[in-house]
Write a protein that holds these residues in place. Structure first.
Motif, mmCIF file in Angstrom:
data_model
loop_
_atom_site.group_PDB
_atom_site.id
_atom_site.type_symbol
_atom_site.label_atom_id
_atom_site.label_comp_id
_atom_site.label_asym_id
_atom_site.label_seq_id
_atom_site.Cartn_x
_atom_site.Cartn_y
_atom_site.Cartn_z
ATOM 1 N N UNK A 1 35.557 35.972 -23.795
ATOM 2 C CA UNK A 1 34.221 36.463 -23.471
ATOM 3 C C UNK A 1 33.941 36.110 -22.008
ATOM 4 N N UNK A 2 34.277 37.021 -21.088
ATOM 5 C CA UNK A 2 34.162 36.710 -19.668
ATOM 6 C C UNK A 2 32.716 36.542 -19.217
ATOM 7 N N UNK A 3 32.531 35.634 -18.273
ATOM 8 C CA UNK A 3 31.230 35.362 -17.667
ATOM 9 C C UNK A 3 31.281 35.767 -16.201
ATOM 10 N N UNK A 4 30.131 36.024 -15.622
ATOM 11 C CA UNK A 4 30.056 36.319 -14.195
ATOM 12 C C UNK A 4 30.739 35.199 -13.431
ATOM 13 N N UNK A 5 31.638 35.566 -12.529
ATOM 14 C CA UNK A 5 32.387 34.587 -11.754
ATOM 15 C C UNK A 5 33.792 34.337 -12.271
ATOM 16 N N UNK A 6 34.138 34.904 -13.424
ATOM 17 C CA UNK A 6 35.492 34.732 -13.959
ATOM 18 C C UNK A 6 36.469 35.707 -13.301
ATOM 19 N N UNK A 7 37.690 35.227 -13.090
ATOM 20 C CA UNK A 7 38.830 36.069 -12.729
ATOM 21 C C UNK A 7 39.634 36.225 -14.006
ATOM 22 N N UNK A 8 40.060 37.437 -14.302
ATOM 23 C CA UNK A 8 40.781 37.645 -15.557
ATOM 24 C C UNK A 8 41.870 38.697 -15.388
ATOM 25 N N UNK A 9 42.776 38.669 -16.331
ATOM 26 C CA UNK A 9 43.826 39.675 -16.459
ATOM 27 C C UNK A 9 43.527 40.446 -17.730
ATOM 28 N N UNK A 10 43.488 41.793 -17.635
ATOM 29 C CA UNK A 10 43.320 42.608 -18.825
ATOM 30 C C UNK A 10 44.701 43.136 -19.197
ATOM 31 N N UNK B 1 29.204 40.257 -13.673
ATOM 32 C CA UNK B 1 28.209 40.154 -14.750
ATOM 33 C C UNK B 1 28.928 39.649 -15.995
ATOM 34 N N UNK B 2 28.174 39.057 -16.925
ATOM 35 C CA UNK B 2 28.748 38.649 -18.204
ATOM 36 C C UNK B 2 29.184 39.892 -18.972
ATOM 37 N N UNK B 3 30.212 39.730 -19.782
ATOM 38 C CA UNK B 3 30.736 40.845 -20.580
ATOM 39 C C UNK B 3 30.941 40.370 -22.017
ATOM 40 N N UNK B 4 30.945 41.307 -22.966
ATOM 41 C CA UNK B 4 31.182 40.911 -24.358
ATOM 42 C C UNK B 4 32.638 40.502 -24.579
ATOM 43 N N UNK C 1 30.116 45.933 -14.329
ATOM 44 C CA UNK C 1 30.283 44.560 -14.808
ATOM 45 C C UNK C 1 31.383 43.834 -14.066
ATOM 46 N N UNK C 2 32.397 44.571 -13.642
ATOM 47 C CA UNK C 2 33.565 43.939 -13.037
ATOM 48 C C UNK C 2 34.184 44.848 -11.989
ATOM 49 N N UNK C 3 34.885 44.232 -11.047
ATOM 50 C CA UNK C 3 35.692 44.943 -10.064
ATOM 51 C C UNK C 3 37.126 44.803 -10.551
ATOM 52 N N UNK C 4 37.864 45.903 -10.583
ATOM 53 C CA UNK C 4 39.219 45.878 -11.124
ATOM 54 C C UNK C 4 40.229 46.466 -10.147
ATOM 55 N N UNK C 5 41.486 46.058 -10.354
ATOM 56 C CA UNK C 5 42.595 46.616 -9.583
ATOM 57 C C UNK C 5 43.884 46.423 -10.362
ATOM 58 N N UNK C 6 44.771 47.398 -10.231
ATOM 59 C CA UNK C 6 46.097 47.250 -10.828
ATOM 60 C C UNK C 6 46.849 46.149 -10.095
ATOM 61 N N UNK C 7 47.665 45.425 -10.837
ATOM 62 C CA UNK C 7 48.548 44.418 -10.253
ATOM 63 C C UNK C 7 49.943 45.013 -10.108
ATOM 64 N N UNK C 8 50.783 44.428 -9.247
ATOM 65 C CA UNK C 8 52.134 44.969 -9.060
ATOM 66 C C UNK C 8 52.989 44.928 -10.317
ATOM 67 N N UNK D 1 30.221 33.418 -5.538
ATOM 68 C CA UNK D 1 31.341 34.320 -5.284
ATOM 69 C C UNK D 1 31.226 35.663 -5.977
ATOM 70 N N UNK D 2 30.678 35.685 -7.176
ATOM 71 C CA UNK D 2 30.544 36.942 -7.914
ATOM 72 C C UNK D 2 29.653 37.917 -7.156
ATOM 73 N N UNK D 3 28.594 37.414 -6.553
ATOM 74 C CA UNK D 3 27.686 38.279 -5.798
ATOM 75 C C UNK D 3 28.382 38.853 -4.559
ATOM 76 N N UNK D 4 29.195 38.055 -3.900
ATOM 77 C CA UNK D 4 29.915 38.509 -2.704
ATOM 78 C C UNK D 4 30.887 39.631 -3.055
ATOM 79 N N UNK D 5 31.576 39.503 -4.186
ATOM 80 C CA UNK D 5 32.627 40.463 -4.540
ATOM 81 C C UNK D 5 32.142 41.643 -5.378
#
Length: 113
Positions: free
Chosen positions: A61-70, A81-84, A41-48, A99-103
């Protein structure tokens, strides 16, 4: 604020919202991050470091194409992809169309202003 994410030689523009978390994220740029897949659903990475969540809603409720902080894990999430709805998700901004498709399969991304 406009930013650019580059992966595998392909650039994707994005716009950050005017939240405390997004401004804090922008202050970290430029960044180069290794991405991994999470739940197909998402690509993730730790931040500094963790971002400020002052004034952020408790959940999103994230949608495809959103950038978010968890916030619970302190990581960046790029949704392809959309997420609950989930507690701790803070939307930072939105990728440009396509952009979502590229990443979706990117292993490494550079993010800059």
């Amino acid at each position: 604020m406009n930013i650019r994410l580059t992966a595998d030689g392909r650039a994707v523009d994005a716009t950050l919202n005017d939240s405390a978390a997004a401004r804090d994220f922008a202050a970290l740029l430029p960044l180069t991050l290794n991405l991994s897949d999470f739940h197909e659903t998402e690509r993730i990475s730790d931040l500094p470091r963790p971002l400020s969540t002052a004034g952020a809603p408790r959940s999103a409720e994230p949608k495809a194409g959103d950038l978010a902080f968890y916030a619970p894990w302190g990581n960046l999430a790029i949704y392809y992809r959309n997420a609950p709805r989930a507690d701790g998700v803070v939307i930072l901004g939105r990728l440009a169309e396509g952009g979502a498709e590229v990443l979706a399969t990117a292993g490494r991304v550079t993010i800059e202003r």
